[in-house]
Scaffold this motif. Structure first.
Motif: not given
Length: 421
Positions: A217, A224, A277, A280-281, A284, A293, A297, A356, A359
């Protein structure tokens, strides 16, 4: 609360400026690295270097403070932070940025140790919990504010590196001029890792896994964003959402933790981290869902840190809690060092979504291990567990020891309140 503000306003103001500077340089480097053409792996090394320095600083700072004193350590290291920040854009070489991040991490760790000992000296037994809460709010608010400042200038220029340098220099002034006398400095000898793992395997494994989540993070979120072709405004908002979630969900989860089996709550919160996660993956590409997301997280990982400490304390005697804090921070620091490097490898392998994926894997591992530990050890009844105290991953062993002491005082107060005369 007002008493804490009146006695420690200068320290809290200075720390807020320091956190703005730290938050800016962390995100800015991720953006600038993309502009300079650094690879994801190179940036992962740069970002990991901060946690190497931070872990080293947390081990060496107490001895340094004892030798030369709080004031000299604070002033000297804050000056070094300011100098390193303004040197970043002058030589855009990976190895120099890496060295700079090690120095920044070391200096911030020592500065935090100094500030936290001052804060404890300004607090009393009655308001120590409020002081720790204010300290956490100030730290998080500084990082969130720092993301907005990224929009004030072009990240390819020098101005955004000058701003945090100036803020760190200014931060020293109210602290050094307003706080007197300097406190006596003492730290507890840490518990051995073997003993600590024996008391709470889940606490230790969880802290190691969370170290990777936190460093991803704080270190790789901006990388990212740059790799995902987000704008500077989108990157700053994205990074800020991790910390907004951390603040807003810390206390509700803490309230629940004092009313149910903590091990089961660790499992649930970790599962929510997996869900955040995965969101987001998979989705996203939608910026709104990307922010959701990040909120989830960040909102799950930070309370998990406090939950794991509280869970570990449930198996310790009061006199062992402060000693355990150093070991927990060290374990978390090891995970933090590895986090950016593994995240960078995954992003190189599967694309930006590797952020993601990493994580999510760590959260999933914590879900599985918490479920396993539930089968080999009986739960402690809720009415026999200790108090939950909200703490932040950026705390050094000094603040964590004070938080442990506050938890002990809360437990003893509760016991006295329920004991008939």
């Amino acid at each position: 609360m007002l008493q804490v503000l009146s006695s420690a306003w200068a320290l809290l103001l200075g720390m807020s400026l320091l956190m703005v500077g730290n938050g800016m340089q962390g995100t800015l480097l991720g953006i600038r690295g993309e502009i300079e053409g650094f690879s994801t792996f190179e940036m992962s090394i740069v970002m990991s270097a901060y946690f190497v320095g931070f872990l080293g600083g947390s081990r060496m700072a107490p001895g340094l403070i004892r030798r030369v004193g709080h004031v000299r350590v604070f002033a000297a290291l804050a000056s070094l932070i300011s100098a390193v920040m303004i040197l970043y854009p002058t030589v855009t070489e990976v190895w120099l940025w890496t060295l700079g991040r090690v120095l920044i991490g070391f200096c911030f760790s020592a500065v935090y140790v100094t500030a936290e000992s001052w804060l404890n000296n300004a607090a009393t037994n009655e308001n120590r919990g409020q002081a720790l809460s204010l300290y956490m709010i100030v730290q998080t608010a500084g990082i969130v504010l720092s993301q907005a400042l990224l929009l004030t200038a072009d990240p390819s220029g020098y101005v955004l590196f000058v701003i945090p340098s100036v803020l760190v220099s200014i931060a020293v002034t109210p602290i050094l001029l307003s706080i007197s006398p300097t406190p006596a400095f003492e730290t507890t000898k840490p518990m051995s890792l073997r003993e600590l793992v024996g008391y709470s395997p889940l606490g230790c494994v969880g802290m190691f896994l969370l170290g990777g989540v936190f460093s991803a993070q704080f270190g790789m979120a901006s990388v990212y964003g740059a790799k995902a072709a987000l704008t500077v405004a989108q990157i700053s908002t994205f990074v800020a959402m991790f910390f907004v979630g951390a603040v807003l969900l810390q206390y509700p989860i803490g309230w629940i933790s004092d009313r149910m089996d903590r091990r089961f709550l660790i499992l649930i919160v970790s599962a929510m981290g997996v869900a955040g996660s995965a969101l987001g993956m998979v989705l996203g590409g939608n910026f709104t869902l990307l922010l959701v997301s990040a909120f989830i997280v960040g909102g799950m990982s930070n309370p998990l840190y406090s939950l794991l400490i509280a869970h570990t304390n449930d198996f310790l005697q009061h006199e062992d809690m402060a000693a355990a804090s150093g070991g927990l921070i060290f374990i978390n620091g090891l995970g933090a060092i590895l986090g950016p490097v593994i995240t960078g490898y995954m992003m190189d392998t599967v694309g930006p979504g590797g952020f993601y994926l990493f994580t999510g894997i760590l959260f999933a591992a914590l879900v599985l291990y918490a479920a396993y530990r539930s089968t080999v050890r009986k739960s402690i009844p809720v009415d026999e567990t200790g108090a939950y105290v909200a703490v932040a991953p950026s705390y050094t062993s000094v603040a964590l020891e004070y938080a442990q002491e506050y938890a002990i005082e809360s437990d003893l107060s509760d016991e006295n309140a329920t004991t008939p005369d």
